[in-house]
Scaffold this active site. Sequence first.
Site, short mmCIF file in Angstrom:
data_model
loop_
_atom_site.label_atom_id
_atom_site.label_comp_id
_atom_site.label_asym_id
_atom_site.label_seq_id
_atom_site.Cartn_x
_atom_site.Cartn_y
_atom_site.Cartn_z
N SER A 199 3.97 3.07 2.20
CA SER A 199 2.70 3.74 1.86
C SER A 199 2.45 4.90 2.83
O SER A 199 1.95 4.69 3.94
CB SER A 199 1.57 2.71 1.93
OG SER A 199 0.35 3.34 1.65
N HIS A 201 0.23 7.15 3.29
CA HIS A 201 -1.07 7.49 3.90
C HIS A 201 -1.37 6.63 5.13
O HIS A 201 -2.35 6.85 5.83
CB HIS A 201 -2.21 7.41 2.87
CG HIS A 201 -2.65 6.04 2.47
ND1 HIS A 201 -3.79 5.46 3.00
CD2 HIS A 201 -2.14 5.14 1.60
CE1 HIS A 201 -3.95 4.25 2.45
NE2 HIS A 201 -2.97 4.04 1.60
N CYS A 322 -10.10 -4.12 2.65
CA CYS A 322 -10.13 -4.36 1.21
C CYS A 322 -11.18 -5.42 0.86
O CYS A 322 -11.61 -5.51 -0.27
CB CYS A 322 -8.78 -4.83 0.72
SG CYS A 322 -7.49 -3.69 1.15
C1 LIG Z 1 0.17 -4.81 3.91
C2 LIG Z 1 -0.35 -3.86 2.87
N1 LIG Z 1 0.24 -3.83 1.67
C3 LIG Z 1 -0.16 -3.00 0.70
C4 LIG Z 1 -1.21 -2.14 0.89
C5 LIG Z 1 -1.62 -1.23 -0.21
O1 LIG Z 1 -1.28 0.11 0.09
P1 LIG Z 1 -2.09 1.31 -0.58
O2 LIG Z 1 -3.33 1.50 0.22
O3 LIG Z 1 -1.14 2.48 -0.45
O4 LIG Z 1 -2.36 0.94 -1.98
C6 LIG Z 1 -1.88 -2.14 2.12
C7 LIG Z 1 -3.05 -1.28 2.33
O5 LIG Z 1 -3.93 -1.56 3.11
C8 LIG Z 1 -1.43 -3.02 3.13
O6 LIG Z 1 -2.03 -3.04 4.33
#
Ligand SMILES: Cc1ncc(COP(=O)(O)O)c(C=O)c1O
Length: 384
Positions: A199, A201, A322
């Site tokens: 990811s 960002h 989240c």
């Molecule tokens: C461990 C983990 N997996 C997946 C994601 C999802 O990534 P994205 O924000 O690019 O959707 C996150 C985002 O916080 C994460 O911390």
Amino acid sequence: MIYFDNASSTKPDPEVVKEMSDFALEFYAIPSSIFSHSLGQAVQDKIQEARDYIANKLGVSGNEIVFTSSGTESNNLAIKGFAYANKNKGKHIVTSKIEHISVTESVKRLEREGFEVTYVGVDKQGFINLNELKDSLRDDTILVTVQLANHEVGTIQNLKEISKLVKEKGIALHIDGAVAIPYTKLNLKETGIDLLTISPHKFYGPKGIGILYVKSGTKIEKLLDGGFNEFNLRAGHENTPAIIGAKKAFELWDDSFVTHLREIKIYLYERLLKEIPDVELNGTLDNSLPHILNVTFKYIEGESIALRLDFEGVGVTTGSACYSRNLQASHVLLAMGKSHEDSHGSIRFSLSKYNTKEEIDYTIEKLKEIVDDLRRISPLLGGK
Ligand SMILES: Cc1ncc(COP(=O)(O)O)c(C=O)c1O
């Protein structure tokens, strides 16, 4: 704003933004227009260049790199796409109890559709229980999906051991590296990973772009119907400026960031321990991401601390970002054996290359006042 929420997202590097904006204005055609005009071909060439560059950084080949919209989409495509394409081999999937919501919701959907999922536990520091993992693997297990490092507490899993157990059984391995890469090094060839989520960002790249490494020969089914983009694994025109931005983020990554991050993380932790009573580390300092520090301030609520810090110009998160709109205790901390009370008292500081010791000094001073105030009225301390 002193921003300590970099595990949720980082401020993009200005060079990333500049490159994206220049690209968006000049190369605005879509790469699938190559059969119609030369601008489409030029875009296609730039995207291929980015794909090859990123692949090369990971030690794999360009045709194993799929661009998606986010880490979340990469996780969905890896898990559900793999399950749908391989259900004739078995319908059992293994994951852990501390995964990101994009993983847990993907496997929950599969459960509703008739797959069976085993959730392996973790120890007090957040390491996956390897014996439990070993025992969970069955003849009909088709996929193990676990994270490389945890987004709330930073614990880095023992990937070598996990991979050994899984690959010995000929089972496919998906690793969610969203919060971990490139903060921790990973040799894709050595570890035998079949699918890997990245990811950009999370490391000064743009939002709106995710990467999924799909090892050559791994069968996955696309989840979006439409065109034949991304090796026919993801319909929809690519976010081309973000792909260019992701490449730039990889280009700009410097391992000296890790040294800086670890130094300021330890500085923050030591000052917290020394200057604020009853602070407990969640996770471990060894084998942990250099930029994530999660602590519990005993007897008080993380939400109140975060709100008061925000008022003072400092941004942190409690539990995982989240989940911050609901007040459930973090499933990660609960799985690590923390009480509900201690989970609610947790704060995650996640640092960036832009943060300084001076920002930490300011935060500590504010925290001392805030924690003192909140403890004075804490019902857990008899409101003293
Ligand atoms: C461990 C983990 N997996 C997946 C994601 C999802 O990534 P994205 O924000 O690019 O959707 C996150 C985002 O916080 C994460 O911390």
